[in-house]
Design an enzyme around this catalytic site. Structure first.
Site, PDB file in Angstrom:
ATOM      1  N   ASP A  31      -0.489   1.378  -2.354  1.00 54.80           N
ATOM      2  CA  ASP A  31      -0.455  -0.084  -2.427  1.00 54.80           C
ATOM      3  C   ASP A  31       0.595  -0.597  -1.440  1.00 54.80           C
ATOM      4  OD1 ASP A  31      -1.296  -2.309  -4.868  1.00 54.80           O
ATOM      5  OD2 ASP A  31       0.327  -2.832  -3.488  1.00 54.80           O
ATOM      6  N   ILE A  32       0.262  -1.667  -0.738  1.00 52.71           N
ATOM      7  CA  ILE A  32       1.165  -2.221   0.270  1.00 52.71           C
ATOM      8  C   ILE A  32       2.393  -2.870  -0.365  1.00 52.71           C
ATOM      9  CG2 ILE A  32       0.244  -4.587   0.464  1.00 52.71           C
ATOM     10  CD1 ILE A  32       0.212  -4.160   3.513  1.00 52.71           C
ATOM     11  N   ASN A  88      -7.588  -4.805 -12.901  1.00 57.27           N
ATOM     12  CA  ASN A  88      -7.549  -6.250 -13.097  1.00 57.27           C
ATOM     13  C   ASN A  88      -8.936  -6.811 -12.790  1.00 57.27           C
ATOM     14  OD1 ASN A  88      -4.749  -6.222 -13.648  1.00 57.27           O
ATOM     15  ND2 ASN A  88      -4.273  -6.254 -11.468  1.00 57.27           N
ATOM     16  N   GLY A  94      -5.809 -11.147 -13.346  1.00 54.81           N
ATOM     17  CA  GLY A  94      -4.828 -10.930 -12.293  1.00 54.81           C
ATOM     18  C   GLY A  94      -5.383 -10.281 -11.040  1.00 54.81           C
ATOM     19  N   GLN A  95      -6.716 -10.291 -10.887  1.00 59.46           N
ATOM     20  CA  GLN A  95      -7.297  -9.680  -9.695  1.00 59.46           C
ATOM     21  C   GLN A  95      -7.080 -10.577  -8.484  1.00 59.46           C
ATOM     22  OE1 GLN A  95     -11.434  -8.570 -10.127  1.00 59.46           O
ATOM     23  NE2 GLN A  95     -11.493  -7.522  -8.152  1.00 59.46           N
ATOM     24  N   SER A  96      -6.632  -9.981  -7.394  1.00 62.76           N
ATOM     25  CA  SER A  96      -6.418 -10.755  -6.168  1.00 62.76           C
ATOM     26  C   SER A  96      -7.294 -10.260  -5.020  1.00 62.76           C
ATOM     27  CB  SER A  96      -4.949 -10.723  -5.748  1.00 62.76           C
ATOM     28  OG  SER A  96      -4.527  -9.399  -5.502  1.00 62.76           O
ATOM     29  N   HIS A 101     -10.942  -1.913  -7.908  1.00 65.87           N
ATOM     30  CA  HIS A 101      -9.933  -0.876  -7.659  1.00 65.87           C
ATOM     31  C   HIS A 101      -9.178  -0.556  -8.935  1.00 65.87           C
ATOM     32  CE1 HIS A 101      -8.242  -4.850  -6.771  1.00 65.87           C
ATOM     33  NE2 HIS A 101      -7.093  -4.393  -7.235  1.00 65.87           N
ATOM     34  N   LEU A 102      -8.782   0.715  -9.031  1.00 67.22           N
ATOM     35  CA  LEU A 102      -7.873   1.157 -10.089  1.00 67.22           C
ATOM     36  C   LEU A 102      -6.475   1.206  -9.495  1.00 67.22           C
ATOM     37  CD1 LEU A 102     -10.576   2.416 -11.240  1.00 67.22           C
ATOM     38  CD2 LEU A 102      -9.168   4.305 -12.037  1.00 67.22           C
ATOM     39  N   HIS A 103      -5.505   0.725 -10.262  1.00 64.34           N
ATOM     40  CA  HIS A 103      -4.106   0.948  -9.909  1.00 64.34           C
ATOM     41  C   HIS A 103      -3.636   2.194 -10.654  1.00 64.34           C
ATOM     42  CE1 HIS A 103      -3.154  -3.246  -8.377  1.00 64.34           C
ATOM     43  NE2 HIS A 103      -4.240  -3.514  -9.094  1.00 64.34           N
TER      44      HIS A 103
HETATM   45  P1  DGP Z   1      -5.159  -6.803  -7.790  1.00 66.38           P
HETATM   46  O1  DGP Z   1      -4.155  -7.892  -8.079  1.00 66.38           O
HETATM   47  O2  DGP Z   1      -5.485  -5.955  -9.000  1.00 66.38           O
HETATM   48  O3  DGP Z   1      -6.367  -7.345  -7.079  1.00 66.38           O
HETATM   49  O4  DGP Z   1      -4.392  -5.813  -6.800  1.00 66.38           O
HETATM   50  C1  DGP Z   1      -4.471  -5.887  -5.424  1.00 66.38           C
HETATM   51  C2  DGP Z   1      -3.424  -4.950  -4.874  1.00 66.38           C
HETATM   52  O5  DGP Z   1      -3.737  -4.716  -3.533  1.00 66.38           O
HETATM   53  C3  DGP Z   1      -1.995  -5.499  -4.894  1.00 66.38           C
HETATM   54  O6  DGP Z   1      -1.171  -4.640  -5.674  1.00 66.38           O
HETATM   55  C4  DGP Z   1      -1.554  -5.503  -3.443  1.00 66.38           C
HETATM   56  C5  DGP Z   1      -2.558  -4.599  -2.780  1.00 66.38           C
HETATM   57  N1  DGP Z   1      -2.908  -4.971  -1.428  1.00 66.38           N
HETATM   58  C6  DGP Z   1      -3.281  -6.194  -0.987  1.00 66.38           C
HETATM   59  N2  DGP Z   1      -3.557  -6.168   0.325  1.00 66.38           N
HETATM   60  C7  DGP Z   1      -3.366  -4.875   0.722  1.00 66.38           C
HETATM   61  C8  DGP Z   1      -3.501  -4.207   1.978  1.00 66.38           C
HETATM   62  O7  DGP Z   1      -3.850  -4.795   2.998  1.00 66.38           O
HETATM   63  N3  DGP Z   1      -3.210  -2.885   1.997  1.00 66.38           N
HETATM   64  C9  DGP Z   1      -2.824  -2.209   0.883  1.00 66.38           C
HETATM   65  N4  DGP Z   1      -2.564  -0.909   1.005  1.00 66.38           N
HETATM   66  N5  DGP Z   1      -2.695  -2.797  -0.330  1.00 66.38           N
HETATM   67  C10 DGP Z   1      -2.952  -4.119  -0.394  1.00 66.38           C
END
Ligand code: DGP
Length: 115
Positions: A31-32, A88, A94-96, A101-103
């Site tokens: 995750d970034i 999410n 809280g999905q963005s 995806h799974l965290h």
């Molecule tokens: P969610 O809120 O569940 O949709 O999580 C999205 C996650 O994705 C959040 O923790 C940040 C991560 N994320 C967003 N943009 C990028 C990206 O460009 N690269 C990576 N590696 N992660 C990202």
């Protein structure tokens, strides 16, 4: 809402990511913006916007996402101490990023309930 997201581009190798695992069905990468010392995202290579969009045909794929998380947790040395898996779904969940995806979160003590 566009169907193509940054995760789609990461899966295709068109956007940079710290990939930890990739095969024909799933891709896993750091995750970034990590919310824990270990924070890996595991995504299906096919585009599903949310968990709501998965159907009976995706049963094996959903299981594969979980087993991939389990294996990465072991490889990263967090399996014994413990970890959390989060999906999410939609805005109140809280999905963005609208590519399922799974965290996989670990390396610190998790609290409950989540915020
Ligand atoms: P969610 O809120 O569940 O949709 O999580 C999205 C996650 O994705 C959040 O923790 C940040 C991560 N994320 C967003 N943009 C990028 C990206 O460009 N690269 C990576 N590696 N992660 C990202």
């Amino acid at each position: 809402m566009p169907t193509e997201t940054i995760f789609t581009r990461i899966v295709r190798g068109e956007a940079p990511a710290r990939i930890v695992y990739r095969d024909d069905e799933v891709t896993a990468f750091h995750d970034i913006s990590p919310a824990a010392p270990t924070h890996i995202l595991i995504v299906p290579n096919k585009t599903l916007r949310t968990l709501n969009d998965a159907g009976p045909d995706d049963q094996a794929l959903l299981g594969k996402l979980l087993l991939t998380a389990q294996r990465i947790a072991a490889e990263m040395g967090i399996a014994e101490q413990g970890y959390r898996i989060v999906i999410n779904c939609n805005s109140q969940g809280g999905q963005s990023v609208y590519h399922l995806h799974l965290h996989l979160l670990g390396g610190r003590h998790m609290t409950w309930p989540p915020g």
